[in-house]
Design an enzyme around this catalytic site. Structure first.
Site: not given
Ligand code: NAP
Length: 287
Positions: A96, A171, A239
């Site tokens: 997102t 989104k 965010k």
């Molecule tokens: P998350 O668990 O915080 O995972 C974030 C991912 O991004 C991890 O693989 C992390 O790597 C990586 N990352 C963060 N900063 C980075 C950087 N500077 N360079 C390289 N990799 C980096 O988040 P998530 O919940 O999976 O969400 C992922 C996306 O989907 C976000 O944009 C979120 O808004 C969206 N989303 C989330 C949900 C939900 O319910 N969770 C639902 C819909 C959409 P590390 O493992 O090394 O930290």
């Protein structure tokens, strides 16, 4: 057999990549923290050392990263995804982000002869695990069609919304509504408690009428039990509120409720709740 790339194995990415592996696709993964790749190696996935290694060897690479800064870093950084993009290779960013970030990545990928699709998702950890996400795609229609067999394993519905940026905007608007609903829901719980009404009764009344919805039901039960383990980390919700409010600024659309909700999420972040679930905004509202 074609190999598909997957960059970003966080809460969402790990569940989505596992569904692809389970469906029998050959998958090559990369994650910034390499330790998260270990369980994927055990499941039979190939593990790459850099994003470029993934994009240079896969027909289609999916990215699922935290925010605009992460999406940019993984694409444009040293040994980033862009370095491995060549003629005809597809890059599908499901993170997102804001429209400008998606458009910048799209321009860079297509300038190298690659194809770009943004495809953020609606739905949280459980729908990601169950393969029932709603996929909001925009960009290269041919790549959308080519990615459909993968989308079908990750989601229950895939929409194509037009030019790059439309997926991001859709989104952000959906999550803006969700963030606003969550904060007013928390205010209701807080007010009920001060009024001496039982939370369980409030949840029951809400669930019995026109305001019933799966989010109130799931999160309401968790909040009243003080369970804030992250399905959707609060920092990502904030965010999304920030980016939605910025979209409102750009389009001169007043967003009084969303702006107020954003302040509650900011406050919660300041209280050290960034990595808790977004329903932990309750603590900012009750403190
Ligand atoms: P998350 O668990 O915080 O995972 C974030 C991912 O991004 C991890 O693989 C992390 O790597 C990586 N990352 C963060 N900063 C980075 C950087 N500077 N360079 C390289 N990799 C980096 O988040 P998530 O919940 O999976 O969400 C992922 C996306 O989907 C976000 O944009 C979120 O808004 C969206 N989303 C989330 C949900 C939900 O319910 N969770 C639902 C819909 C959409 P590390 O493992 O090394 O930290």
């Amino acid at each position: 057999m074609e190999t598909y790339g997957f960059l970003g194995l966080g809460i969402m990415g790990s569940a989505m990549a596992k569904n692809l592996i389970k469906a029998g696709f050959k998958v090559k993964v990369w994650n910034r923290s390499q330790a998260k790749c270990e369980e994927f190696a055990a499941l039979g996935a190939a593990v790459a050392a850099t994003p470029a290694e993934v994009t240079s060897s896969c027909a289609i690479t999916i990215a699922m990263l935290a925010d605009p800064a992460a999406a940019r870093e993984v694409c444009f950084g040293p040994q980033g995804a862009l370095e491995g993009i060549g003629a005809g290779r597809g890059y599908v960013d499901m993170s997102t982000v804001d429209a400008a970030t998606a458009q910048e990545i799209s321009t860079a990928v297509t300038a190298k002869g690659g194809r770009f699709l943004e495809a953020p998702v609606s739905g949280s950890k459980k729908p990601a695990e169950d393969g029932t996400l709603i996929i909001l795609a925009a960009g290269d229609h041919g790549l959308f069609d080519k990615t459909m067999p993968l989308f079908e394993k990750m989601g229950k519905k895939s929409l194509f919304l037009g030019d790059v940026g439309r997926g991001a905007e859709m989104k952000l608007i959906v999550n803006m509504v969700m963030g606003g609903m969550m904060t007013i829901f928390c205010e209701g719980l807080a007010l009920a408690e001060k009024a001496g009404l039982a939370s369980a009764d409030l949840l029951d009344v809400l669930d019995s009428g026109a305001l019933a919805n799966p989010m109130f039901k799931l999160k309401g039960a968790q909040m009243t039990q003080g369970m804030f383990d992250p399905a959707f980390p609060l920092k990502h919700m904030q965010k999304d509120m920030r980016l939605a409010v910025a979209l409102g600024d750009a389009l001169n659309q007043p967003l009084a409720s969303a702006a107020a909700a954003n302040e509650s999420f900011k406050r919660a972040k300041g209280m050290g709740l960034a990595d808790r679930d977004f329903c932990a905004v309750l603590k900012a509202i009750t403190s």
